[in-house]
Motif scaffolding. Structure first.
Motif, mmCIF file in Angstrom:
data_model
loop_
_atom_site.group_PDB
_atom_site.id
_atom_site.type_symbol
_atom_site.label_atom_id
_atom_site.label_comp_id
_atom_site.label_asym_id
_atom_site.label_seq_id
_atom_site.Cartn_x
_atom_site.Cartn_y
_atom_site.Cartn_z
ATOM 1 N N ALA A 19 0.809 -1.219 0.000
ATOM 2 C CA ALA A 19 0.000 0.000 0.000
ATOM 3 C C ALA A 19 0.843 1.270 0.000
ATOM 4 C CB ALA A 19 -0.930 0.004 1.208
ATOM 5 N N ASP A 20 2.083 1.186 0.488
ATOM 6 C CA ASP A 20 2.905 2.392 0.561
ATOM 7 C C ASP A 20 3.802 2.598 -0.667
ATOM 8 O OD1 ASP A 20 4.674 0.318 1.037
ATOM 9 O OD2 ASP A 20 5.558 1.212 2.840
ATOM 10 N N MET A 21 3.608 1.815 -1.692
ATOM 11 C CA MET A 21 4.415 1.930 -2.912
ATOM 12 C C MET A 21 4.053 3.210 -3.668
ATOM 13 S SD MET A 21 4.766 -0.975 -5.853
ATOM 14 C CE MET A 21 6.213 -1.080 -6.856
ATOM 15 N N ASP A 22 5.058 3.848 -4.249
ATOM 16 C CA ASP A 22 4.844 5.050 -5.053
ATOM 17 C C ASP A 22 4.064 4.675 -6.316
ATOM 18 O OD1 ASP A 22 5.728 6.956 -7.344
ATOM 19 O OD2 ASP A 22 6.250 8.024 -5.497
ATOM 20 N N LEU A 23 3.076 5.491 -6.651
ATOM 21 C CA LEU A 23 2.204 5.181 -7.774
ATOM 22 C C LEU A 23 2.953 5.120 -9.102
ATOM 23 C CD1 LEU A 23 -0.768 4.561 -8.279
ATOM 24 C CD2 LEU A 23 -1.071 6.963 -8.880
ATOM 25 N N THR A 24 3.998 5.913 -9.271
ATOM 26 C CA THR A 24 4.740 5.864 -10.537
ATOM 27 C C THR A 24 5.441 4.520 -10.715
ATOM 28 O OG1 THR A 24 6.648 6.973 -9.526
ATOM 29 C CG2 THR A 24 5.081 8.357 -10.712
ATOM 30 N N LEU A 25 5.863 3.897 -9.621
ATOM 31 C CA LEU A 25 6.460 2.563 -9.709
ATOM 32 C C LEU A 25 5.410 1.521 -10.083
ATOM 33 C CD1 LEU A 25 8.824 2.634 -6.599
ATOM 34 C CD2 LEU A 25 9.450 2.896 -9.013
ATOM 35 N N VAL A 26 4.199 1.705 -9.599
ATOM 36 C CA VAL A 26 3.104 0.805 -9.957
ATOM 37 C C VAL A 26 2.826 0.915 -11.452
ATOM 38 C CG1 VAL A 26 0.664 0.279 -9.636
ATOM 39 C CG2 VAL A 26 2.069 0.904 -7.679
ATOM 40 N N VAL A 27 2.768 2.142 -11.953
ATOM 41 C CA VAL A 27 2.529 2.361 -13.383
ATOM 42 C C VAL A 27 3.624 1.688 -14.195
ATOM 43 C CG1 VAL A 27 2.405 4.096 -15.215
ATOM 44 C CG2 VAL A 27 1.200 4.473 -13.062
#
Length: 134
Positions: A19-27
Motif C-alpha cells: 500500500a505504501d508503494m509510489d504510484l509511478t512505480l506501480v505504473v
C-alpha cells in the motif's frame, strides 16, 4: 465442466504490491508486464485493496493539474476488493463475472492471504477448453 475449481486455472504466486508503494512505480510495473491491475497486500500478504491502470490514469491526470507530489497506492486503491476462494466453482465465478465489473480477481485462502489470481481470460479459456473436451 461443473467440477472445475478456481485452483485448477488460477495463476499461482501472483505479483502484488504494498500500500505504501509510489504510484509511478506501480505504473511502471503495469506497463512493463502488460497487466491491467494488481492486488494490494499488507505485510502478511492479506489482500487489502486493488489498483488498476484506470485508477492510476485518473490519479496521474489529477496530479498533473494540481502539481501534486508523490502519490502512494493506498491513496488510489479500491479497498476491500472482490476476491474469490480457491475452492470456488469456476462456473459460479463465471456467473459472478457476468454481474460484476472487475476483470481480475485475487484468489485468497481462509485468512484472505493472496495465493493466486484469475482473470476473465483464464475463465473463458477454461470453459472453452472444457467444452472441447480438454
Amino acid at each position: 465442466m461443473a467440477g472445475l475449481l478456481v485452483k485448477d486455472v488460477m495463476i499461482k504466486h501472483p505479483m502484488s504490491i504494498p500500500a505504501d508503494m509510489d504510484l509511478t512505480l506501480v505504473v511502471d510495473t503495469l506497463l512493463q508486464y502488460r497487466i491491467t491491475g494488481l492486488p494490494v497486500v499488507d505485510n502478511e500478504t492479506r489482500v487489502i485493496g486493488f489498483v488498476s491502470k484506470q485508477d492510476c490514469l485518473r490519479q496521474l491526470l489529477v496530479s498533473s493539474y494540481h502539481s501534486e507530489g508523490a502519490v502512494r497506492v493506498e491513496q488510489v486503491m479500491h479497498g476491500d476488493p472482490l476476491t474469490v476462494d480457491v475452492e470456488e466453482s469456476l462456473v459460479d465465478l463465471a456467473e459472478l463475472m457476468l454481474k460484476q465489473k472487475p476483470k481480475i480477481y485475487p484468489v485468497v485462502d481462509e485468512k484472505r492471504r493472496l495465493i493466486g489470481l484469475l482473470t476473465r481470460g483464464h475463465v473463458l479459456r477454461a470453459l472453452r477448453d472444457s467444452r472441447r473436451g480438454g
